[in-house]
Scaffold this motif. Structure first.
Motif, PDB file in Angstrom:
ATOM      1  N   LEU A   1       1.042  -1.190   0.248  1.00 58.58           N
ATOM      2  CA  LEU A   1       0.089  -0.148   0.242  1.00 58.58           C
ATOM      3  C   LEU A   1       0.916   1.221  -0.394  1.00 58.58           C
ATOM      4  O   LEU A   1       0.752   2.459  -0.514  1.00 58.58           O
ATOM      5  CB  LEU A   1      -0.829   0.024   1.335  1.00 58.58           C
ATOM      6  N   ASP A   2       1.788   0.807   0.817  1.00 58.79           N
ATOM      7  CA  ASP A   2       2.208   2.713   0.712  1.00 58.79           C
ATOM      8  C   ASP A   2       3.741   3.304  -0.896  1.00 58.79           C
ATOM      9  O   ASP A   2       3.930   3.914  -0.924  1.00 58.79           O
ATOM     10  CB  ASP A   2       4.043   2.616   1.762  1.00 58.79           C
ATOM     11  N   LEU A   3       3.705   1.546  -1.138  1.00 56.81           N
ATOM     12  CA  LEU A   3       4.482   1.342  -2.016  1.00 56.81           C
ATOM     13  C   LEU A   3       3.782   1.938  -3.665  1.00 56.81           C
ATOM     14  O   LEU A   3       3.835   2.962  -3.876  1.00 56.81           O
ATOM     15  CB  LEU A   3       4.953   0.276  -3.140  1.00 56.81           C
ATOM     16  N   VAL A   4       3.079   1.691  -3.589  1.00 55.89           N
ATOM     17  CA  VAL A   4       1.883   1.667  -4.265  1.00 55.89           C
ATOM     18  C   VAL A   4       1.406   3.220  -4.247  1.00 55.89           C
ATOM     19  O   VAL A   4       1.071   4.640  -5.713  1.00 55.89           O
ATOM     20  CB  VAL A   4       0.017   0.742  -4.390  1.00 55.89           C
ATOM     21  N   ARG A   5       0.976   4.024  -2.964  1.00 59.81           N
ATOM     22  CA  ARG A   5       0.278   5.469  -2.906  1.00 59.81           C
ATOM     23  C   ARG A   5       2.163   5.873  -3.243  1.00 59.81           C
ATOM     24  O   ARG A   5       1.418   7.109  -4.317  1.00 59.81           O
ATOM     25  CB  ARG A   5       0.116   5.411  -1.778  1.00 59.81           C
ATOM     26  N   ARG A   6       3.039   5.841  -3.211  1.00 60.56           N
ATOM     27  CA  ARG A   6       4.370   6.410  -3.319  1.00 60.56           C
ATOM     28  C   ARG A   6       4.514   6.518  -4.477  1.00 60.56           C
ATOM     29  O   ARG A   6       5.127   7.183  -5.496  1.00 60.56           O
ATOM     30  CB  ARG A   6       5.708   6.416  -2.655  1.00 60.56           C
ATOM     31  N   ALA A   7       3.947   5.154  -5.499  1.00 60.64           N
ATOM     32  CA  ALA A   7       3.875   5.687  -7.257  1.00 60.64           C
ATOM     33  C   ALA A   7       3.115   5.757  -7.854  1.00 60.64           C
ATOM     34  O   ALA A   7       3.355   6.358  -8.887  1.00 60.64           O
ATOM     35  CB  ALA A   7       4.324   4.068  -7.193  1.00 60.64           C
ATOM     36  N   GLY A   8       2.280   6.638  -6.739  1.00 60.29           N
ATOM     37  CA  GLY A   8       1.634   7.246  -7.757  1.00 60.29           C
ATOM     38  C   GLY A   8      -0.330   7.115  -7.902  1.00 60.29           C
ATOM     39  O   GLY A   8      -0.871   7.573  -8.764  1.00 60.29           O
ATOM     40  N   SER A   9      -0.467   6.292  -7.215  1.00 63.66           N
ATOM     41  CA  SER A   9      -2.086   5.900  -7.311  1.00 63.66           C
ATOM     42  C   SER A   9      -2.577   6.920  -6.396  1.00 63.66           C
ATOM     43  O   SER A   9      -2.694   6.979  -5.349  1.00 63.66           O
ATOM     44  CB  SER A   9      -2.078   4.359  -7.007  1.00 63.66           C
ATOM     45  N   GLN A  10      -3.595   7.193  -7.490  1.00 64.20           N
ATOM     46  CA  GLN A  10      -4.797   8.420  -6.140  1.00 64.20           C
ATOM     47  C   GLN A  10      -6.107   7.501  -5.742  1.00 64.20           C
ATOM     48  O   GLN A  10      -6.413   7.557  -4.857  1.00 64.20           O
ATOM     49  CB  GLN A  10      -5.660   8.874  -7.745  1.00 64.20           C
ATOM     50  N   HIS A  11      -5.658   5.590  -5.643  1.00 68.64           N
ATOM     51  CA  HIS A  11      -6.840   4.915  -5.548  1.00 68.64           C
ATOM     52  C   HIS A  11      -6.116   3.729  -4.361  1.00 68.64           C
ATOM     53  O   HIS A  11      -6.167   2.481  -4.935  1.00 68.64           O
ATOM     54  CB  HIS A  11      -7.626   4.918  -5.486  1.00 68.64           C
ATOM     55  N   PRO A  12      -5.177   4.110  -4.014  1.00 74.09           N
ATOM     56  CA  PRO A  12      -4.098   3.025  -3.385  1.00 74.09           C
ATOM     57  C   PRO A  12      -4.254   1.286  -2.482  1.00 74.09           C
ATOM     58  O   PRO A  12      -4.033   0.797  -2.963  1.00 74.09           O
ATOM     59  CB  PRO A  12      -2.845   3.789  -2.604  1.00 74.09           C
ATOM     60  N   GLU A  13      -5.767   1.895  -1.817  1.00 67.89           N
ATOM     61  CA  GLU A  13      -5.870   1.045  -1.512  1.00 67.89           C
ATOM     62  C   GLU A  13      -6.947   0.219  -2.185  1.00 67.89           C
ATOM     63  O   GLU A  13      -6.998  -1.254  -2.894  1.00 67.89           O
ATOM     64  CB  GLU A  13      -7.447   1.182  -0.535  1.00 67.89           C
ATOM     65  N   ARG A  14      -7.851   0.640  -3.465  1.00 65.18           N
ATOM     66  CA  ARG A  14      -8.054  -0.047  -4.761  1.00 65.18           C
ATOM     67  C   ARG A  14      -7.359  -0.839  -5.253  1.00 65.18           C
ATOM     68  O   ARG A  14      -7.584  -2.230  -5.825  1.00 65.18           O
ATOM     69  CB  ARG A  14      -9.692   0.925  -4.796  1.00 65.18           C
ATOM     70  N   ASP A  15      -5.946  -0.364  -5.408  1.00 66.02           N
ATOM     71  CA  ASP A  15      -5.264  -0.212  -6.433  1.00 66.02           C
ATOM     72  C   ASP A  15      -4.495  -1.895  -6.330  1.00 66.02           C
ATOM     73  O   ASP A  15      -3.714  -2.992  -6.851  1.00 66.02           O
ATOM     74  CB  ASP A  15      -4.484   0.820  -7.283  1.00 66.02           C
ATOM     75  N   VAL A  16      -4.145  -1.427  -4.731  1.00 67.71           N
ATOM     76  CA  VAL A  16      -2.671  -2.957  -4.352  1.00 67.71           C
ATOM     77  C   VAL A  16      -4.167  -4.021  -4.429  1.00 67.71           C
ATOM     78  O   VAL A  16      -3.576  -4.679  -4.870  1.00 67.71           O
ATOM     79  CB  VAL A  16      -3.135  -2.988  -2.858  1.00 67.71           C
ATOM     80  N   GLY A  17      -5.470  -3.511  -3.713  1.00 66.43           N
ATOM     81  CA  GLY A  17      -6.499  -4.970  -4.765  1.00 66.43           C
ATOM     82  C   GLY A  17      -6.097  -5.215  -5.726  1.00 66.43           C
ATOM     83  O   GLY A  17      -6.401  -7.481  -6.373  1.00 66.43           O
ATOM     84  N   ILE A  18      -6.608  -4.990  -6.498  1.00 67.87           N
ATOM     85  CA  ILE A  18      -6.678  -4.717  -7.822  1.00 67.87           C
ATOM     86  C   ILE A  18      -5.394  -5.564  -8.613  1.00 67.87           C
ATOM     87  O   ILE A  18      -5.693  -7.257  -8.916  1.00 67.87           O
ATOM     88  CB  ILE A  18      -7.132  -3.408  -8.580  1.00 67.87           C
ATOM     89  N   MET A  19      -4.343  -5.261  -8.488  1.00 65.50           N
ATOM     90  CA  MET A  19      -2.879  -5.600  -8.523  1.00 65.50           C
ATOM     91  C   MET A  19      -2.458  -6.905  -7.765  1.00 65.50           C
ATOM     92  O   MET A  19      -2.063  -7.800  -8.983  1.00 65.50           O
ATOM     93  CB  MET A  19      -1.852  -4.780  -7.919  1.00 65.50           C
ATOM     94  N   ALA A  20      -1.975  -7.021  -6.760  1.00 60.81           N
ATOM     95  CA  ALA A  20      -2.568  -8.189  -6.273  1.00 60.81           C
ATOM     96  C   ALA A  20      -3.493  -9.447  -6.468  1.00 60.81           C
ATOM     97  O   ALA A  20      -2.529 -10.421  -6.874  1.00 60.81           O
ATOM     98  CB  ALA A  20      -2.484  -8.199  -4.484  1.00 60.81           C
ATOM     99  N   ASN A  21      -4.949  -8.882  -7.352  1.00 58.34           N
ATOM    100  CA  ASN A  21      -5.323 -10.463  -7.640  1.00 58.34           C
ATOM    101  C   ASN A  21      -5.022 -10.106  -8.790  1.00 58.34           C
ATOM    102  O   ASN A  21      -5.196 -11.635  -9.514  1.00 58.34           O
ATOM    103  CB  ASN A  21      -7.191  -9.690  -7.838  1.00 58.34           C
ATOM    104  N   TYR A  22      -4.940  -9.578  -9.495  1.00 54.17           N
ATOM    105  CA  TYR A  22      -4.038  -9.756 -10.979  1.00 54.17           C
ATOM    106  C   TYR A  22      -3.027 -10.680 -10.959  1.00 54.17           C
ATOM    107  O   TYR A  22      -3.218 -11.968 -11.428  1.00 54.17           O
ATOM    108  CB  TYR A  22      -4.465  -8.643 -12.266  1.00 54.17           C
ATOM    109  N   VAL A  23      -1.772 -10.192  -9.939  1.00 57.57           N
ATOM    110  CA  VAL A  23      -0.762 -11.105 -10.197  1.00 57.57           C
ATOM    111  C   VAL A  23      -0.987 -12.303  -9.443  1.00 57.57           C
ATOM    112  O   VAL A  23      -0.396 -13.360 -10.598  1.00 57.57           O
ATOM    113  CB  VAL A  23       0.129  -9.636  -9.583  1.00 57.57           C
ATOM    114  N   THR A  24      -1.734 -12.933  -8.849  1.00 60.09           N
ATOM    115  CA  THR A  24      -2.327 -14.170  -8.198  1.00 60.09           C
ATOM    116  C   THR A  24      -2.404 -14.920  -9.501  1.00 60.09           C
ATOM    117  O   THR A  24      -2.440 -15.625  -9.447  1.00 60.09           O
ATOM    118  CB  THR A  24      -2.993 -13.778  -6.910  1.00 60.09           C
ATOM    119  N   GLY A  25      -3.548 -14.424  -9.976  1.00 60.74           N
ATOM    120  CA  GLY A  25      -4.411 -14.771 -10.694  1.00 60.74           C
ATOM    121  C   GLY A  25      -3.573 -15.766 -12.137  1.00 60.74           C
ATOM    122  O   GLY A  25      -3.884 -16.684 -12.848  1.00 60.74           O
TER     123      GLY A  25
END
Length: 186
Positions: A131-155
């Motif tokens: 979450l901290d990393l995604v926020r610092r990388a430029g996400s405007q919605h880090p909580e949402r984006d962490v879940g989306i990215m993690a689920n995408y890569v896991t899948g």
């Protein structure tokens, strides 16, 4: 050299990857580690403590897979895409046993409610870091984006385990996903 706990849990990860959770016994871990029968039971006296130990070890190793030899990932879309790509390469290659064991443990947590809180603690550690990393990388919605990215890569990793493609280009796919999520330069 790794400590005794780490050696035993790495052997247990291999047992789970090769035989599933049904094959995870103290004697099987002793045999995999090449140590005297009864050694694993000294550190992990119950089946539950052994499963909990394997779960924690998978989480530890996945964090190492995510960061590589360095503790830092560049906090940028390119840095994150590269880190996710490297993670997937390891998850499908040299750390395939960790990946297989993790998916089996994940499924077991779905069937065994008592494992869920223990499994969730490790997931929370990884999510806080990401979450901290995604926020610092430029996400405007880090909580949402962490879940989306993690689920995408896991899948994607799950799919590639069963139906491998010649070049999954995870880094490129994650970079496309980041663009679709609308990140701005930090």
């Amino acid at each position: 050299m790794a400590d005794r706990r780490t050696v035993l849990l790495d052997a247990a990860v291999e047992v789970v990857a090769d035989q599933g959770l049904g094959g995870l016994t103290h004697d099987a871990v002793d045999a995999q580690a090449g140590i005297p029968i009864g050694s694993t039971a000294e550190l992990f006296p119950t089946d539950q403590t052994l499963v909990e130990g394997v779960t924690q070890r998978c989480i530890e190793r996945e964090m190492q897979m995510a960061t590589g030899p360095h503790a830092e990932v560049e906090a940028s879309p390119e840095g994150l895409a590269s880190a996710f790509g490297a993670f997937a390469d390891r998850a499908l290659g040299e750390d395939r046993a960790v990946t297989l064991a993790r998916y089996m443990l994940h499924a077991e947590a779905a069937r065994t409610p008592s494992l869920r809180p223990f499994y969730a603690v490790g997931a929370d550690e990884a999510d806080t870091w990401a979450l901290d990393l995604v926020r610092r990388a430029g996400s405007q919605h880090p909580e949402r984006d962490v879940g989306i990215m993690a689920n995408y890569v896991t899948g994607l990793v799950f799919h590639e385990l069963a139906l491998p493609t010649p070049d999954p280009d995870v880094a490129g796919r994650v970079r496309t996903l980041i663009d679709a999520l609308g990140w701005r330069a930090a």
